[in-house]
Each structure stands twice: as C-alpha cells, then as structure tokens.
Design an enzyme around this catalytic site. Structure first.
Site, short mmCIF file in Angstrom:
data_model
loop_
_atom_site.label_atom_id
_atom_site.label_comp_id
_atom_site.label_asym_id
_atom_site.label_seq_id
_atom_site.Cartn_x
_atom_site.Cartn_y
_atom_site.Cartn_z
N VAL A 81 0.86 -1.21 0.17
CA VAL A 81 0.02 -0.28 0.02
C VAL A 81 0.77 1.16 0.06
O VAL A 81 1.85 1.23 0.92
CB VAL A 81 -1.08 0.00 1.10
CG1 VAL A 81 -1.85 1.18 1.07
CG2 VAL A 81 -1.72 -1.23 1.31
N GLU A 113 4.74 -14.92 3.44
CA GLU A 113 6.05 -14.64 4.13
C GLU A 113 5.84 -13.10 4.35
O GLU A 113 5.25 -12.54 3.59
CB GLU A 113 7.36 -14.94 3.49
CG GLU A 113 7.62 -16.56 3.39
CD GLU A 113 6.90 -17.03 1.81
OE1 GLU A 113 6.81 -18.14 1.91
OE2 GLU A 113 6.76 -16.17 0.94
N ASN A 118 8.16 -6.32 10.33
CA ASN A 118 7.02 -5.53 9.73
C ASN A 118 5.84 -5.82 10.67
O ASN A 118 4.69 -6.61 10.54
CB ASN A 118 6.70 -6.10 8.25
CG ASN A 118 5.77 -5.13 7.75
OD1 ASN A 118 4.81 -4.49 8.59
ND2 ASN A 118 5.58 -5.50 6.46
N TYR A 125 -1.95 -9.76 9.38
CA TYR A 125 -2.24 -11.08 9.17
C TYR A 125 -2.61 -11.99 10.18
O TYR A 125 -3.34 -12.73 10.01
CB TYR A 125 -1.16 -11.70 8.46
CG TYR A 125 -0.30 -10.89 7.29
CD1 TYR A 125 -1.21 -10.63 6.23
CD2 TYR A 125 1.16 -10.94 7.10
CE1 TYR A 125 -0.62 -9.95 5.26
CE2 TYR A 125 1.54 -10.22 6.06
CZ TYR A 125 0.63 -9.86 5.03
OH TYR A 125 1.24 -8.96 3.91
#
Length: 155
Positions: A81, A113, A118, A125
C-alpha cells in the site's frame, strides 16, 4: 473483475501492463533494496501464473496484491500500500479478495511470508487468523532480513 472496496472513490481491479510504471514505482518506494525489479514485475504480470490485483484511489493505483498457486500452496506473494494511501482499508480489501479467490479455487489453506520486523503487516495477518509456521533466516535480500512463514487453514 472490478469491485468497489471501502471508500467511495476506490476501485479493486485486475492489473495490466499499463500499470507497470506505477507498480515499479511503488515497489521501489515501499520495499527499497529488496523490491522486485521492473523486469521481474513485467514478466510475472504478463506471463506468470499469479493474479495481480490493485486498488485505484482517486484514479491512481494506491495498493496491490500478487497471489496464486506455487505448487500446491495458495500463496500471497506480495501486498503493498502506498504510504500516502495507508489506513484507508486497502490492505484489508486486498486480503478479503485474496481469501475469496482461495476459497473459490478450493484451496485448503493459504500461505505467506512477511518480514519479522514488519509489525503492521504481522498484525494484519494475525487479525485474519494466520498462524506462525517457521522463520526463514535472511530471506529478504540484500538486507538479510528474516521472514516469518505464516499459514491459515480455510473452512
């Protein structure tokens, strides 16, 4: 297939060769030294087996995802994004699209992955029920960052 994600001026659609300049720009901006090259993006977009989906916001490509089967695993290969388009629901719209396609294709589970550094992506996720499988050491090059392999079973 085009759909209207959250946000009145956003459009979810398949990407084409015409999107290559903006895709390359976003890759470099977001992923820096580990970005996919323009040539790799072009080859994968035109001749690969992956599906490339993007969200246009106010007429500009603001986010994209790449997904498909790698062998027998349905895999999210990339989700990005633009910094100026974050916090607008684009990542969630792309995740919903990815999961809907996996279900449509009757994949038993989905894989991805993500860099262990991050935190924003990890939170996204995990909010979708992805579970940690293992760490792949020095997966992202040239930085040598570790990747966390994640999996989610589909109902």
């Amino acid at each position: 297939m085009e759909r209207q994600p959250a946000g009145a001026s956003a459009l979810l659609r398949d990407l084409t060769e015409a999107d290559l300049p903006r895709l390359s720009e976003l890759e470099r901006e977001i992923f820096g030294p580990s970005a996919w090259s323009r040539g790799l993006i072009r080859d994968e977009l035109l001749w690969g087996l992956s599906r490339w989906r993007g969200i246009d916001a106010d007429g500009v490509l603001a986010a994209y995802a790449v997904y498909g089967f790698e062998g027998d695993a349905f895999h999210l290969m990339n989700l990005a994004v633009a910094p100026e388009a974050r916090r607008a629901g684009h990542a969630r719209a792309l995740m919903e699209d990815f999961l809907a396609e996996a279900r449509r294709l009757e994949a038993p589970d989905v894989w991805l992955e993500v860099a262990t550094t991050n935190d924003v992506a990890l939170a996204l996720y995990r909010s979708y029920g992805f579970e940690d499988v293992r760490v792949r050491r020095k997966y992202y090059q040239p930085e040598g960052l570790d990747a966390l392999v994640m999996r989610r079973a589909l109902d």
